[in-house]
Write a protein that holds these residues in place. Structure first.
Motif, PDB file in Angstrom:
ATOM      1  N   ALA A 135      27.625 -21.547  34.576  1.00  0.00           N
ATOM      2  CA  ALA A 135      27.077 -22.876  34.274  1.00  0.00           C
ATOM      3  C   ALA A 135      26.960 -23.095  32.767  1.00  0.00           C
ATOM      4  CB  ALA A 135      25.718 -23.056  34.944  1.00  0.00           C
ATOM      5  N   GLN A 136      26.481 -22.079  32.036  1.00  0.00           N
ATOM      6  CA  GLN A 136      26.365 -22.197  30.575  1.00  0.00           C
ATOM      7  C   GLN A 136      27.753 -22.360  29.940  1.00  0.00           C
ATOM      8  OE1 GLN A 136      24.407 -18.409  30.102  1.00  0.00           O
ATOM      9  NE2 GLN A 136      22.463 -19.369  29.523  1.00  0.00           N
ATOM     10  N   ALA A 137      28.683 -21.537  30.389  1.00  0.00           N
ATOM     11  CA  ALA A 137      30.042 -21.586  29.845  1.00  0.00           C
ATOM     12  C   ALA A 137      30.689 -22.944  30.121  1.00  0.00           C
ATOM     13  CB  ALA A 137      30.884 -20.463  30.443  1.00  0.00           C
ATOM     14  N   PHE A 138      30.457 -23.482  31.300  1.00  0.00           N
ATOM     15  CA  PHE A 138      31.024 -24.784  31.659  1.00  0.00           C
ATOM     16  C   PHE A 138      30.458 -25.877  30.761  1.00  0.00           C
ATOM     17  CE2 PHE A 138      31.650 -28.592  34.201  1.00  0.00           C
ATOM     18  CZ  PHE A 138      32.971 -28.445  34.607  1.00  0.00           C
ATOM     19  N   VAL A 172      38.912 -21.408  28.830  1.00  0.00           N
ATOM     20  CA  VAL A 172      37.801 -21.456  27.874  1.00  0.00           C
ATOM     21  C   VAL A 172      36.516 -20.964  28.547  1.00  0.00           C
ATOM     22  CG1 VAL A 172      36.388 -22.935  26.384  1.00  0.00           C
ATOM     23  CG2 VAL A 172      38.863 -23.313  26.542  1.00  0.00           C
ATOM     24  N   VAL A 173      36.280 -21.396  29.765  1.00  0.00           N
ATOM     25  CA  VAL A 173      35.095 -20.944  30.513  1.00  0.00           C
ATOM     26  C   VAL A 173      35.140 -19.424  30.678  1.00  0.00           C
ATOM     27  CG1 VAL A 173      33.920 -21.018  32.756  1.00  0.00           C
ATOM     28  CG2 VAL A 173      34.702 -23.143  31.681  1.00  0.00           C
ATOM     29  N   HIS A 174      36.305 -18.906  31.042  1.00  0.00           N
ATOM     30  CA  HIS A 174      36.458 -17.460  31.219  1.00  0.00           C
ATOM     31  C   HIS A 174      36.159 -16.711  29.916  1.00  0.00           C
ATOM     32  CE1 HIS A 174      37.953 -13.664  32.702  1.00  0.00           C
ATOM     33  NE2 HIS A 174      38.771 -13.588  31.665  1.00  0.00           N
ATOM     34  N   VAL A 175      36.666 -17.202  28.796  1.00  0.00           N
ATOM     35  CA  VAL A 175      36.428 -16.582  27.484  1.00  0.00           C
ATOM     36  C   VAL A 175      34.934 -16.567  27.169  1.00  0.00           C
ATOM     37  CG1 VAL A 175      36.698 -16.982  24.995  1.00  0.00           C
ATOM     38  CG2 VAL A 175      38.698 -17.020  26.486  1.00  0.00           C
ATOM     39  N   LEU A 176      34.266 -17.667  27.415  1.00  0.00           N
ATOM     40  CA  LEU A 176      32.833 -17.763  27.120  1.00  0.00           C
ATOM     41  C   LEU A 176      32.018 -16.794  27.974  1.00  0.00           C
ATOM     42  CD1 LEU A 176      32.581 -21.634  26.750  1.00  0.00           C
ATOM     43  CD2 LEU A 176      32.477 -19.935  24.914  1.00  0.00           C
ATOM     44  N   GLU A 177      32.407 -16.654  29.220  1.00  0.00           N
ATOM     45  CA  GLU A 177      31.715 -15.714  30.103  1.00  0.00           C
ATOM     46  C   GLU A 177      31.988 -14.267  29.670  1.00  0.00           C
ATOM     47  OE1 GLU A 177      31.888 -18.304  34.249  1.00  0.00           O
ATOM     48  OE2 GLU A 177      33.422 -16.797  33.861  1.00  0.00           O
ATOM     49  N   TYR A 229      45.897 -28.000  24.679  1.00  0.00           N
ATOM     50  CA  TYR A 229      46.757 -27.152  25.503  1.00  0.00           C
ATOM     51  C   TYR A 229      46.033 -26.064  26.284  1.00  0.00           C
ATOM     52  CZ  TYR A 229      50.061 -29.502  22.502  1.00  0.00           C
ATOM     53  OH  TYR A 229      50.761 -30.472  21.829  1.00  0.00           O
ATOM     54  N   THR A 230      44.973 -25.523  25.745  1.00  0.00           N
ATOM     55  CA  THR A 230      44.265 -24.437  26.433  1.00  0.00           C
ATOM     56  C   THR A 230      43.532 -24.997  27.647  1.00  0.00           C
ATOM     57  OG1 THR A 230      43.942 -23.317  24.321  1.00  0.00           O
ATOM     58  CG2 THR A 230      42.585 -22.581  26.164  1.00  0.00           C
ATOM     59  N   ASP A 281      42.552 -12.737  19.816  1.00  0.00           N
ATOM     60  CA  ASP A 281      43.520 -11.800  20.392  1.00  0.00           C
ATOM     61  C   ASP A 281      43.741 -12.082  21.879  1.00  0.00           C
ATOM     62  OD1 ASP A 281      43.853 -10.539  17.969  1.00  0.00           O
ATOM     63  OD2 ASP A 281      42.637  -8.781  18.490  1.00  0.00           O
ATOM     64  N   PHE A 282      42.652 -12.292  22.593  1.00  0.00           N
ATOM     65  CA  PHE A 282      42.731 -12.562  24.029  1.00  0.00           C
ATOM     66  C   PHE A 282      43.521 -13.848  24.294  1.00  0.00           C
ATOM     67  CE2 PHE A 282      40.812 -13.957  28.115  1.00  0.00           C
ATOM     68  CZ  PHE A 282      41.092 -12.829  28.879  1.00  0.00           C
ATOM     69  N   ALA A 283      43.235 -14.881  23.508  1.00  0.00           N
ATOM     70  CA  ALA A 283      43.940 -16.158  23.666  1.00  0.00           C
ATOM     71  C   ALA A 283      45.431 -15.982  23.389  1.00  0.00           C
ATOM     72  CB  ALA A 283      43.344 -17.216  22.745  1.00  0.00           C
TER      73      ALA A 283
END
Length: 107
Positions: free
Chosen positions: A56-59, A43-48, A37-38, A90-92
């Motif tokens: 690129a790393q997050a992707f 997910v990329v934004h959270v990793l960054e 669902y996410t 929390d952010f999610a």
């Protein structure tokens, strides 16, 4: 008459003392888990945002999560890993996504 003065380091009680070995604190892996669902962009934004990764790393990590079901995002001390897990969860939740982030002791 007394013998020669004692030399530094001649005290046998000092020679038997051992220095305690210091150990590094255990490290913990922070993992992101896949769900159906996410959005990938989230997910990329959270990793960054929380792990300081480039886009690129997050992707790449997001694709690993998508394909393999989970990925290690980083390895940290217990306190830092725990903080990152709480921040991501929390952010999610605030954005109404079921994204799961966990930590486990590194072996």
């Amino acid at each position: 008459m007394a013998g020669p003065p004692d030399q530094p380091g001649d005290d046998p009680s000092l020679m038997t003392k051992t220095r305690p070995k210091t150990q590094r604190p255990p490290m913990y892996k922070v993992l992101i888990l896949n769900d159906d669902y996410t959005p990938m962009e989230f997910v990329v934004h959270v990793l960054e945002r929380f792990f300081g990764l480039t886009h690129a790393q997050a992707f790449e990590i997001m694709l690993t999560v998508h394909k393999k079901g989970l990925a290690v995002v980083g390895v940290f001390s217990h306190e830092i890993a725990e903080t990152k897990v709480v921040q991501v969860m929390d952010f999610a939740r605030r954005h109404q996504h079921p994204l799961q982030c966990t930590m486990e002791k590194e072996e």
